[in-house]
Scaffold this motif. Sequence first.
Motif, PDB file in Angstrom:
ATOM      1  N   ALA A   1       0.616  -0.833   0.032  1.00  0.00           N
ATOM      2  CA  ALA A   1      -0.119  -0.436   0.143  1.00  0.00           C
ATOM      3  C   ALA A   1       0.032   1.078  -0.151  1.00  0.00           C
ATOM      4  O   ALA A   1       0.320   2.452  -0.287  1.00  0.00           O
ATOM      5  N   SER A   2       2.277   1.617   0.322  1.00  0.00           N
ATOM      6  CA  SER A   2       2.482   2.592   0.630  1.00  0.00           C
ATOM      7  C   SER A   2       2.809   2.824  -0.923  1.00  0.00           C
ATOM      8  O   SER A   2       4.030   3.987  -1.227  1.00  0.00           O
TER       9      SER A   2
ATOM     10  N   TRP B   1      -7.519  -8.210  -1.885  1.00  0.00           N
ATOM     11  CA  TRP B   1      -7.092  -7.061  -0.962  1.00  0.00           C
ATOM     12  C   TRP B   1      -5.380  -5.995  -2.328  1.00  0.00           C
ATOM     13  O   TRP B   1      -5.367  -5.641  -2.061  1.00  0.00           O
ATOM     14  N   VAL B   2      -5.288  -7.914  -2.425  1.00  0.00           N
ATOM     15  CA  VAL B   2      -4.267  -7.854  -3.377  1.00  0.00           C
ATOM     16  C   VAL B   2      -4.249  -8.100  -4.444  1.00  0.00           C
ATOM     17  O   VAL B   2      -4.977  -9.384  -4.654  1.00  0.00           O
TER      18      VAL B   2
ATOM     19  N   ASN C   1      -8.758  -0.844  -0.045  1.00  0.00           N
ATOM     20  CA  ASN C   1      -9.352   0.296   0.029  1.00  0.00           C
ATOM     21  C   ASN C   1      -8.478   0.916   1.702  1.00  0.00           C
ATOM     22  O   ASN C   1      -8.614   0.289   2.718  1.00  0.00           O
ATOM     23  N   ALA C   2      -6.885   1.176   1.245  1.00  0.00           N
ATOM     24  CA  ALA C   2      -6.149   1.196   2.678  1.00  0.00           C
ATOM     25  C   ALA C   2      -7.034   1.867   3.845  1.00  0.00           C
ATOM     26  O   ALA C   2      -6.684   2.064   5.274  1.00  0.00           O
ATOM     27  N   LYS C   3      -7.775   3.062   3.191  1.00  0.00           N
ATOM     28  CA  LYS C   3      -7.827   4.254   4.897  1.00  0.00           C
ATOM     29  C   LYS C   3      -9.596   3.630   5.254  1.00  0.00           C
ATOM     30  O   LYS C   3      -9.811   4.078   6.033  1.00  0.00           O
ATOM     31  N   ARG C   4      -9.375   2.558   4.341  1.00  0.00           N
ATOM     32  CA  ARG C   4     -11.480   1.490   5.357  1.00  0.00           C
ATOM     33  C   ARG C   4     -11.086   0.148   5.550  1.00  0.00           C
ATOM     34  O   ARG C   4     -11.484  -0.815   6.795  1.00  0.00           O
ATOM     35  N   LEU C   5      -9.451  -0.955   5.067  1.00  0.00           N
ATOM     36  CA  LEU C   5      -9.166  -1.542   5.605  1.00  0.00           C
ATOM     37  C   LEU C   5      -8.295  -1.494   6.762  1.00  0.00           C
ATOM     38  O   LEU C   5      -7.429  -0.769   7.419  1.00  0.00           O
TER      39      LEU C   5
ATOM     40  N   LEU D   1       0.556   3.174   8.102  1.00  0.00           N
ATOM     41  CA  LEU D   1       1.509   3.665   6.217  1.00  0.00           C
ATOM     42  C   LEU D   1       1.958   5.515   6.882  1.00  0.00           C
ATOM     43  O   LEU D   1       3.405   5.697   7.037  1.00  0.00           O
ATOM     44  N   LYS D   2       1.256   6.729   7.857  1.00  0.00           N
ATOM     45  CA  LYS D   2       1.603   7.446   8.501  1.00  0.00           C
ATOM     46  C   LYS D   2       2.506   7.176   9.649  1.00  0.00           C
ATOM     47  O   LYS D   2       3.255   8.315   9.687  1.00  0.00           O
ATOM     48  N   GLN D   3       1.902   6.376  10.670  1.00  0.00           N
ATOM     49  CA  GLN D   3       2.351   6.184  11.955  1.00  0.00           C
ATOM     50  C   GLN D   3       4.236   6.033  11.028  1.00  0.00           C
ATOM     51  O   GLN D   3       5.065   6.615  11.829  1.00  0.00           O
TER      52      GLN D   3
END
Length: 145
Positions: free
Chosen positions: A16-17, A51-52, A67-71, A126-128
């Motif tokens: 996802a990155s 997811w992939v 969907n990285a925001k929902r997963l 990802l933000k962390q």
Amino acid sequence: MQKSSRLAIYALIELASNPERQISAAEIGAKYRVSAHHLAKVLLTLGREGWVQSIRGVGGGYSFTGNAKRLTLFDIISVFEDTNTSCKLDDPSEATDEEWVLFDVSNEINDIAMSTYSSISIATLLKQVERRKKVAMRDAAAQDA
């Protein structure tokens, strides 16, 4: 958390990155010091979840399609583990007050953990990771100065 769940989370963060890039199981496995064979099994499961995506051939590999925001972590963990891990009493009719208290506390802890896992998305992780990289760079620069 079981090893397969951790590997799935690592792989999803990695993919996802950079969702436009295909990354091989061997490359992900090398980064996290795990067998590409074991990781391929995990990635197959992630593919079944949608997811992939696997791309075969030269330059192939896996790419993120979720969907990285929902997963959430709970979504991922629940694919690999029984998330209904409520504490059980051997014989509730004969349980002592102490057994009931431990039962209640254990179930409360489980509920809190599952709620926390449900609130953390791949996007949050990802933000962390990015924050952690910035801190490491800042610390390295301070040591060089």
